[in-house]
Structures are given as structure tokens and as C-alpha cells.
Design a protein around this motif. Structure first.
Motif, PDB file in Angstrom:
ATOM      1  N   MET A   1       0.854  -1.187   0.000  1.00 32.63           N
ATOM      2  CA  MET A   1       0.000   0.000   0.000  1.00 32.63           C
ATOM      3  C   MET A   1       0.892   1.239   0.000  1.00 32.63           C
ATOM      4  SD  MET A   1      -3.026   1.077   2.651  1.00 32.63           S
ATOM      5  CE  MET A   1      -4.118  -0.187   1.999  1.00 32.63           C
ATOM      6  N   ARG A   2       0.590   2.195  -0.856  1.00 34.17           N
ATOM      7  CA  ARG A   2       1.451   3.367  -1.015  1.00 34.17           C
ATOM      8  C   ARG A   2       1.234   4.372   0.112  1.00 34.17           C
ATOM      9  NH1 ARG A   2      -3.032   4.387  -4.126  1.00 34.17           N
ATOM     10  NH2 ARG A   2      -3.937   6.485  -3.929  1.00 34.17           N
ATOM     11  N   ALA A   3       2.293   5.148   0.379  1.00 32.65           N
ATOM     12  CA  ALA A   3       2.210   6.216   1.372  1.00 32.65           C
ATOM     13  C   ALA A   3       1.251   7.298   0.878  1.00 32.65           C
ATOM     14  CB  ALA A   3       3.595   6.818   1.624  1.00 32.65           C
ATOM     15  N   GLY A   4       0.461   7.836   1.783  1.00 29.86           N
ATOM     16  CA  GLY A   4      -0.504   8.871   1.433  1.00 29.86           C
ATOM     17  C   GLY A   4      -1.907   8.350   1.213  1.00 29.86           C
ATOM     18  N   ARG A  12      -4.476   7.624   7.337  1.00 28.80           N
ATOM     19  CA  ARG A  12      -3.578   7.969   6.232  1.00 28.80           C
ATOM     20  C   ARG A  12      -2.257   7.229   6.409  1.00 28.80           C
ATOM     21  NH1 ARG A  12      -3.255  14.079   5.131  1.00 28.80           N
ATOM     22  NH2 ARG A  12      -5.281  13.556   4.199  1.00 28.80           N
ATOM     23  N   ILE A  13      -1.893   6.406   5.413  1.00 29.26           N
ATOM     24  CA  ILE A  13      -0.681   5.600   5.470  1.00 29.26           C
ATOM     25  C   ILE A  13       0.548   6.506   5.386  1.00 29.26           C
ATOM     26  CG2 ILE A  13       0.614   3.723   4.403  1.00 29.26           C
ATOM     27  CD1 ILE A  13      -2.033   2.864   5.674  1.00 29.26           C
ATOM     28  N   VAL A  14       1.501   6.305   6.312  1.00 30.92           N
ATOM     29  CA  VAL A  14       2.736   7.097   6.332  1.00 30.92           C
ATOM     30  C   VAL A  14       3.882   6.313   5.704  1.00 30.92           C
ATOM     31  CG1 VAL A  14       4.418   8.287   7.799  1.00 30.92           C
ATOM     32  CG2 VAL A  14       1.993   8.348   8.384  1.00 30.92           C
ATOM     33  N   ARG A  15       4.119   5.093   6.199  1.00 31.09           N
ATOM     34  CA  ARG A  15       5.199   4.257   5.654  1.00 31.09           C
ATOM     35  C   ARG A  15       5.017   2.829   6.143  1.00 31.09           C
ATOM     36  NH1 ARG A  15       8.928   3.584   9.922  1.00 31.09           N
ATOM     37  NH2 ARG A  15       8.749   5.197  11.545  1.00 31.09           N
ATOM     38  N   ALA A  16       5.743   1.903   5.498  1.00 29.52           N
ATOM     39  CA  ALA A  16       5.688   0.495   5.893  1.00 29.52           C
ATOM     40  C   ALA A  16       6.554   0.276   7.124  1.00 29.52           C
ATOM     41  CB  ALA A  16       6.168  -0.393   4.749  1.00 29.52           C
ATOM     42  N   LEU A  17       6.070  -0.570   8.054  1.00 30.80           N
ATOM     43  CA  LEU A  17       6.831  -0.911   9.256  1.00 30.80           C
ATOM     44  C   LEU A  17       7.441  -2.302   9.174  1.00 30.80           C
ATOM     45  CD1 LEU A  17       4.494   0.475  12.081  1.00 30.80           C
ATOM     46  CD2 LEU A  17       6.624   1.469  11.259  1.00 30.80           C
ATOM     47  N   GLY A  18       6.787  -3.223   8.468  1.00 27.54           N
ATOM     48  CA  GLY A  18       7.313  -4.583   8.372  1.00 27.54           C
ATOM     49  C   GLY A  18       6.362  -5.489   7.631  1.00 27.54           C
ATOM     50  N   GLU A  19       6.880  -6.666   7.262  1.00 32.42           N
ATOM     51  CA  GLU A  19       6.089  -7.670   6.548  1.00 32.42           C
ATOM     52  C   GLU A  19       6.128  -8.974   7.322  1.00 32.42           C
ATOM     53  OE1 GLU A  19       7.564  -8.016   2.604  1.00 32.42           O
ATOM     54  OE2 GLU A  19       7.007  -5.978   2.015  1.00 32.42           O
ATOM     55  N   GLY A  20       4.997  -9.661   7.372  1.00 35.21           N
ATOM     56  CA  GLY A  20       4.911 -10.941   8.057  1.00 35.21           C
ATOM     57  C   GLY A  20       4.371 -12.010   7.136  1.00 35.21           C
ATOM     58  N   GLY A  21       4.254 -13.230   7.680  1.00 35.93           N
ATOM     59  CA  GLY A  21       3.769 -14.333   6.864  1.00 35.93           C
ATOM     60  C   GLY A  21       2.302 -14.212   6.522  1.00 35.93           C
ATOM     61  N   TYR A  26       1.773  -1.202   8.671  1.00 38.54           N
ATOM     62  CA  TYR A  26       2.107   0.151   8.230  1.00 38.54           C
ATOM     63  C   TYR A  26       1.925   1.126   9.396  1.00 38.54           C
ATOM     64  CZ  TYR A  26       1.499  -1.891   3.569  1.00 38.54           C
ATOM     65  OH  TYR A  26       1.609  -2.677   2.454  1.00 38.54           O
ATOM     66  N   LEU A  27       2.731   2.175   9.363  1.00 40.21           N
ATOM     67  CA  LEU A  27       2.503   3.316  10.247  1.00 40.21           C
ATOM     68  C   LEU A  27       1.495   4.232   9.562  1.00 40.21           C
ATOM     69  CD1 LEU A  27       3.117   5.202  12.652  1.00 40.21           C
ATOM     70  CD2 LEU A  27       5.021   6.126  11.329  1.00 40.21           C
ATOM     71  N   ALA A  28       0.463   4.626  10.291  1.00 40.14           N
ATOM     72  CA  ALA A  28      -0.578   5.495   9.729  1.00 40.14           C
ATOM     73  C   ALA A  28      -0.926   6.583  10.748  1.00 40.14           C
ATOM     74  CB  ALA A  28      -1.815   4.689   9.362  1.00 40.14           C
ATOM     75  N   HIS A  29      -1.633   7.594  10.270  1.00 40.92           N
ATOM     76  CA  HIS A  29      -2.074   8.681  11.157  1.00 40.92           C
ATOM     77  C   HIS A  29      -3.592   8.740  11.156  1.00 40.92           C
ATOM     78  CE1 HIS A  29      -1.428  12.271  13.546  1.00 40.92           C
ATOM     79  NE2 HIS A  29      -2.390  12.858  12.866  1.00 40.92           N
ATOM     80  N   ASP A  30      -4.155   8.671  12.352  1.00 44.28           N
ATOM     81  CA  ASP A  30      -5.601   8.762  12.535  1.00 44.28           C
ATOM     82  C   ASP A  30      -6.001  10.230  12.389  1.00 44.28           C
ATOM     83  OD1 ASP A  30      -8.230   8.854  13.419  1.00 44.28           O
ATOM     84  OD2 ASP A  30      -7.920   7.375  14.988  1.00 44.28           O
ATOM     85  N   LEU A  31      -6.706  10.541  11.287  1.00 46.45           N
ATOM     86  CA  LEU A  31      -7.037  11.926  10.998  1.00 46.45           C
ATOM     87  C   LEU A  31      -8.092  12.480  11.943  1.00 46.45           C
ATOM     88  CD1 LEU A  31      -7.146  11.731   7.089  1.00 46.45           C
ATOM     89  CD2 LEU A  31      -5.253  12.458   8.545  1.00 46.45           C
ATOM     90  N   ILE A  32      -8.893  11.612  12.534  1.00 47.88           N
ATOM     91  CA  ILE A  32      -9.958  12.082  13.431  1.00 47.88           C
ATOM     92  C   ILE A  32      -9.404  12.357  14.830  1.00 47.88           C
ATOM     93  CG2 ILE A  32     -12.120  11.437  14.561  1.00 47.88           C
ATOM     94  CD1 ILE A  32     -12.906   9.942  12.040  1.00 47.88           C
ATOM     95  N   LEU A  33      -8.658  11.399  15.387  1.00 43.00           N
ATOM     96  CA  LEU A  33      -8.124  11.552  16.739  1.00 43.00           C
ATOM     97  C   LEU A  33      -6.719  12.141  16.753  1.00 43.00           C
ATOM     98  CD1 LEU A  33      -9.381   8.240  18.379  1.00 43.00           C
ATOM     99  CD2 LEU A  33     -10.408  10.506  18.465  1.00 43.00           C
ATOM    100  N   LEU A  41      -2.532  -5.076   7.635  1.00 45.51           N
ATOM    101  CA  LEU A  41      -3.330  -5.326   6.442  1.00 45.51           C
ATOM    102  C   LEU A  41      -3.037  -6.717   5.917  1.00 45.51           C
ATOM    103  CD1 LEU A  41      -5.283  -3.511   4.739  1.00 45.51           C
ATOM    104  CD2 LEU A  41      -3.384  -3.166   3.186  1.00 45.51           C
ATOM    105  N   LEU A  42      -4.086  -7.518   5.740  1.00 41.55           N
ATOM    106  CA  LEU A  42      -3.926  -8.882   5.238  1.00 41.55           C
ATOM    107  C   LEU A  42      -3.277  -8.854   3.857  1.00 41.55           C
ATOM    108  CD1 LEU A  42      -4.594 -11.809   6.068  1.00 41.55           C
ATOM    109  CD2 LEU A  42      -6.703 -11.598   4.770  1.00 41.55           C
TER     110      LEU A  42
END
Length: 674
Positions: A1-4, A12-21, A26-33, A41-42
Motif C-alpha cells: 500500500m502506497r504512502a498517502g 492515512r498511510i505514512v510508511r511500511a513498518l514490516g512484513e509478516g507471513g 504500516y505506520l498510519a495517522h488517525d485523521l480524526i483523533l 493489512l492482510l
């Protein structure tokens, strides 16, 4: 998933944090709170796999049941365009695996503190009858304050779901897998305890107990081989602390701790001096099929075998016994006294040899045993003095590293690795960490930002934040107008007070009755209430020349500061000569000055500053106006166009001038209709 990308219109997606099996994080920012979150994300290739979807949903259900400070909190669960996602608490730090690698050797007290947090989290899960089944350092997060948080309940299940736990499929990471899971058995709470024992082993030794070329070989070792002794790797580890590892990792679940609370209680006192002489833990029933030597007591308790004896055999045995006894009795008496002295000499010779051998072994151990020393406490000392102290303690000085510290003065030793008090072999290398002083932060420019958001972030960083409120017609309510410390300056948060000037928006004004007021009176009223005036003119037989005939909006109307009020002024009574006039409008564009232009420099070359608004004053000269009074005054924050109305006698010309922040920037002394 792309940033932004904004998930569900909120995250709002900021950047990838890691991948699992199973999923990507992803690191994201909650625009409401207005906070950072982690979004799990599966993976695309698993979205059509029913078992994976069930596992993903199971994680959401398991985690939402568990609310505890050492468990990563799940905030939201959803699906968008076929994408299953979890929104979780964002933990800024690293996982325990990386923490062990970066900080090993870890002081025993710190190991216990981290393990106690992990145990509290697992106890909460077990109290809800939820087994994690995949406890490993990679699923334990450590933030900058050494707070541990467990995550990834992807294969955790309730104890009642036997169809999911009792399976031939091995779930979990093989290095931390319990023996019963390794052979495909049902996972229990004791399975989690086994994994916790392996994690404790790794924190104490820096490595896992079993390695192998394949996952199967490692699983077999968990099932068959005994856990290596942590004291063989580090003899300084107290036996009581090793016993926690041994009991947690016992092969039989029944030999392990009965519950997490028992393990936590045992771990809490593992460093207590009262347990210094504790014996090594041995499971009560350790029968794993090995050959054993039975004690004499066990042999005595064995039943005598049943033998059938005939009368003839009994008589023969009796004769042989009597004859043998008669024949051998004289010989025994003769030998009894003859062999007594040689036997005594043999025993004395053998005893002396054994004694000398033991003495030699003890002397050898004393000569070749490595000499030990303790790391001296050099925290707070200058680097040169710390070096001398280490050399005096027969230790070698290793790398000199820099670190920030709010407690230790600059250029003084903040800590050593290994820590002070640690017992080491002589000539072991010890690294010094030298303080660079408190951590400094480069202050950003917060002008125009939301005060609530900026203050929360800065207070979390250690700043002391104050607020001063003012009305403003150009800055929206709640936004920062000015800050007391300039942007770009590097400061120590804990020692810095910040004051923000914050807009409360425009103040409301209830209009007074301005009719029959002179133009000068109306302008004073507008200045006092921060209002802009626009003038129109009309002939009137009832209102004296130069006074207000009417106003718009009218008396009692509620307006905002900075709003424009239109006043119609009387030209007096209309005569025949007054009707011969030219009336026309002139459009003038007024440029906004942001403070960088040369127009605002005075004679000395000094700039007027970086204003966020300009004060504009317009003067007209025609039949109704003169340069002695201001026609219009207003505040602008961008380039602005105004329409100037002129009324002049037929064939005559008018004039105007525009003043911006005290400087004339535009004028025309000959304005005509054409």
C-alpha cells in the motif's frame, strides 16, 4: 500500500513498518483523533484463503477482549475493497529480539523487570482462557521507556476451541515451540509457559537453546534433548534464576509451573540472597526411557522369585554344604591371620595415592581458575579517570561511545557496558558511554498550526507550554499566531518554556446608531471596534452636509471584527449647479507585502518585519472627500483590489493615494472619468 493512501477515509498511510507471513504492517495517522497508529493489512495473496481470514479475524477477536498496559491495544477492525485490516496502538521502539541483540548482556534485574511485564500480559490472556501459542521475542515490542507489549494474537485461540488447538499441524515459531506442540499435541497454558522459559533463556544467554539445519531437527530437540544449562554459558547467573528457566521448560507440562502467577512469584525472588544456596531444579518424574541404576533400597523391596526344589536336590545340597564347610574351616583360620597385615598395607597405600591425587587436583584448579574482578562504578567521572579505574580493576578499556543524558554532565561517563558491579574475568573489555548532555531538539515553526495538536506533541516531548489568547481577524480561532522561542533553535525540552499566542478569532460587535454622526466620528467608532468603513454620498434636505444619512448593516446588527460597514454621507441640499457632476469608479490593486520586499524599509534600511497582515489606508480627493481624512481603512493578508468612487465637477479631476503600513505605495493626482 502506497504512502498517502487514506484507509476508510480516516487512516492515512505514512510508511511500511514490516512484513509478516500473514499480513503487512504500516505506520498510519488517525485523521480524526490526530494520533499515530499501526495498521495491519492482510496480504494480497492471502485474501481469498478462508483459513487465513479466520486466523486474521481470530486475532482481532482475541486482542479486543484483552485490555492491559502490556498488550498492544486494538482500536478498530474493518474491511475496505476486500482488504481486511486491524488498527492498533503504535509502539515506537523495537522488538525484544533486536533489543537483546543491541543490549546484550542485559543486567539480570532488567531481565526480570521485562519478563515480569510479559508475564502480566500473558496472565491477562490466560485469565480470559486465551492461549497465545506463538510467544517469541519478535512478537514482544519494547518502547523507549522499556515498556514491553505483546502483539500478534494471530494463532491465539480460546481453550474451548479444541478443534483448532488439537491438530496435527504445528503452529508457532519452532525455536520457542513446546514439546507437546512439536509432536502435534494440544496446546495448553503450560505451552505458553514453555515458550516464556525459552524467551528468558535467550535474554540471559543471548541465544536460543536449540539450533539446527531444519525446523524438524529443532522441533525434535525440543521434544528429546534437555535444555542446556544457562550457568554453563554464564556462571554468574544465580542458581535460583536458572531454576526458573528449568522449571518453565520442563519436558512434561505437569512438571512446569501450574500457572503464570507461580512463575512470576518465583522469578520475583530469583536474585534474593536468601536463595543463594538453592539446589538445581530436577523434575519429580524425569523418566524418559534412559537406563538407570536402581538403589539398594529398591532391590530389597523386589519380590523373591518362586523356585521349586525336589527332596533329592535338597539332600545333595545339604551334604555338599556340610562337607564344604568342614573342609574349608581350617584353611580359613590359617589365612585369617596370615593375610591381615598385607591387606592393611595395600589399603594405606591406596588411600595415600588418592589423597595426593585430590590435593593435586585442588592445586591445579586454584592455579588455572580464571581470576575474576568487578566492573567499578565510574558513572559521573571524567573519561580519563574512568579509564584509570578500569585499568586498576584489571579490565581493558573498549570503545568510547557518545550518548545523551539528562542526569550526567557533559563529557562525563553516563554508563558502562557491562554495567558497574558486574563480575568479569580479568582483562575483559568494558565500553564507556560518555554523556553529550541533555537531548536537544530543533524547534519547528508552529505559526498557523493548531494549538491543541502542537501543545500535546511538545508536552509529550517534555516541554512546558503556555497559552496567551488574543482576538484576530486574519488568523482562524485556535491557530498559533506567534511563538516565544524562534523556529530552528535547538533546545533542551525539559528546560524550555514555550509560550504561544493563540487566536480566538474575530470578536463580535453590536453596531451602534451612526446616523447624524460626522465622518470623523464614524471613523473613530470604526477604529475602536476594528471595523472597516465604506462611504457613499447622496443629497439630503434633512441631514446636514458631511453627516451620516444611513448605515448598512443597521443599528443593533451583530458583525465580526474586520467586517465592512457602508455609510451614506449627506452632500447637503441639491442645487442646480450641484447636478452638473461626473460620477465614476476607479479600480486599484493593492499588493500584499509579506515583509521581504524593499517597500517596507525605512531610511536606515531596516525592515519592518515579517508581518502576517498589512494595514491599508486610502485617501480620496473629489467633491465629497479631501486628503485630510481617511476614505477607507482595512487590513489585508493577500493582494486585494478595491473600487474607489469619485464625484467631481464636470471637466474636473480627482485624486487618490494608498498607504500601506505607513508608506505610500500608490497615488494618482489626476483621475478623470475617461
Amino acid at each position: 500500500m502506497r504512502a498517502g493512501y487514506t484507509l476508510n477515509g480516516r487512516y492515512r498511510i505514512v510508511r511500511a513498518l514490516g512484513e509478516g507471513g500473514m499480513a503487512n504492517v504500516y505506520l498510519a495517522h488517525d485523521l480524526i483523533l490526530d494520533r499515530d497508529v499501526s495498521v495491519k493489512l492482510l496480504r494480497l495473496d492471502l485474501r481469498d484463503d478462508p483459513s487465513t481470514i479466520r486466523r486474521f479475524q481470530r486475532e482481532a477477536l482475541a486482542a479486543t477482549e484483552l485490555v492491559q498496559e502490556n498488550i498492544v491495544q486494538v482500536y478498530d477492525v474493518g474491511e475496505e475493497n476486500g482488504m481486511q485490516y486491524l488498527v492498533m496502538e503504535y509502539v515506537e521502539g523495537t522488538d525484544l529480539k533486536a533489543y537483546i541483540k543491541d543490549h546484550f548482556p542485559i543486567p539480570y534485574q532488567e531481565v526480570i523487570q521485562i519478563m515480569e511485564q510479559i508475564l502480566r500480559a500473558v496472565k491477562t490472556a490466560h485469565d480470559h482462557d486465551i492461549i497465545h501459542r506463538d510467544l517469541k521475542p519478535q512478537n514482544i515490542l519494547i518502547d523507549h521507556h522499556q515498556i514491553a507489549k505483546i502483539t500478534d494474537f494471530g494463532i491465539a485461540v480460546a481453550l474451548s476451541e479444541h478443534s483448532l488447538t488439537q491438530t496435527n499441524t504445528v503452529l508457532g515459531s519452532v525455536h520457542y515451540l513446546s514439546p507437546e506442540q512439536a509432536r502435534g499435541g494440544m496446546a495448553t497454558k503450560q505451552s505458553d509457559i514453555y515458550s516464556l522459559g525459552i524467551i528468558l533463556y535467550e535474554m540471559l544467554t543471548g541465544t536460543v537453546p536449540f539450533e539446527g539445519e531444519t525446523a524438524v531437527s529443532i522441533a525434535l530437540k525440543h521434544y528429546q534433548a534437555e535444555i542446556p544449562s544457562v550457568r554453563d554459558i554464564d556462571p554468574r547467573i544465580p542458581q535460583a534464576l536458572e531454576n526458573v528457566v528449568l522449571q518453565a521448560t520442563a519436558k512434561r507440562p505437569a512438571d512446569r509451573y501450574s500457572d503464570i502467577e507461580s512463575m512470576a512469584d518465583d522469578l520475583k525472588t530469583a536474585l534474593s540472597p536468601t536463595r543463594a544456596d538453592e539446589a538445581r531444579f530436577i523434575p519429580e518424574n524425569n523418566d524418559n526411557g534412559e537406563t538407570k541404576v536402581l538403589p539398594i533400597s529398591a532391590l530389597k523391596e523386589m519380590p523373591i522369585p518362586h523356585v521349586v526344589v525336589t527332596p533329592e536336590a535338597a539332600k545333595a545340597a545339604a551334604k555338599g554344604s556340610d562337607a564344604s564347610a568342614t573342609e574349608n574351616e581350617p584353611k580359613k583360620k590359617r589365612l585369617k591371620y596370615k593375610d591381615r597385615h598385607p591387606r592393611r598395607r595395600k589399603f594405606m597405600l591406596a588411600g595415600g595415592t588418592i589423597f595426593l591425587l585430590i590435593v593435586g587436583i585442588l592445586i591445579g584448579m586454584a592455579l588455572f581458575r580464571p581470576k575474576m574482578t568487578n566492573v567499578p562504578n565510574v558513572v559521573g567521572q571524567q573519561e580519563s579517570l574512568a579509564r584509570q579505574a578500569l585499568v586498576s580493576s584489571h579490565l581493558k578499556v573498549g570503545k568510547i561511545r557518545k550518548t545523551t543524558s539528562s542526569k550526567v554532565r557533559i563529557n562525563r561517563v553516563a554508563r558502562t557496558e557491562p554495567r558497574s558491579g558486574t563480575q568479569l574475568k580479568e582483562n575483559t573489555v568494558v565500553d564507556l558511554w560518555v554523556s553529550t548532555g541533555p537531548r536537544r531538539v530543533k524547534l519547528a515553526d508552529y505559526q498557523g498550526d493548531s494549538y491543541a495538536s502542537a501543545a500535546a506533541k511538545l508536552e509529550a516531548m517534555g516541554f512546558t507550554v503556555h497559552r496567551e489568547s488574543v482576538h484576530s481577524t486574519s488568523v482562524p480561532s485556535g491557530r498559533i499566531i506567534q511563538q516565544s522561542v524562534a523556529a530552528g533553535k535547538r533546545v533542551v525540552p525539559s528546560k524550555t518554556d514555550l509560550t504561544f499566542t493563540v487566536s480566538t478569532g474575530s470578536e463580535t460587535v453590536t453596531l451602534a446608531d451612526l446616523t447624524n454622526k460626522t465622518k470623523a466620528q464614524a471613523q473613530r467608532y470604526a477604529t475602536d471596534h476594528n471595523l472597516n468603513l465604506a462611504f457613499r454620498y447622496a443629497y439630503s434636505n434633512d441631514v446636514a452636509k458631511g453627516k451620516v444619512i444611513r448605515q448598512s448593516p443597521g443599528e443593533g446588527a451583530v458583525v465580526q471584527e474586520g467586517d465592512e460597514i457602508t455609510l451614506t454621507l449627506s452632500r447637503g441640499e441639491q442645487t442646480d449647479s450641484s447636478s452638473v457632476t461626473d460620477e465614476f469608479n476607479v479600480n486599484v490593486k493593492i499588493p500584499f507585502d509579506d515583509g521581504d520586499s524593499d517597500d517596507t524599509s525605512d531610511d536606515s534600511g531596516a525592515s519592518s518585519g515579517t508581518n502576517k497582515s498589512n494595514l491599508i489606508q486610502i485617501y480620496l480627493k473629489d467633491q465629497d472627500h479631501s486628503f485630510s481624512t481617511i476614505y477607507k481603512q482595512m487590513t489585508i493578508t493577500a493582494d486585494t483590489s478595491v473600487t474607489l468612487p469619485f464625484t467631481v465637477a464636470s471637466g474636473k479631476a480627482g485624486a487618490y493615494k494608498v498607504v500601506r503600513d505607513g508608506h505610500v505605495i500608490a497615488s494618482d493626482s489626476h483621475v478623470t472619468k475617461n
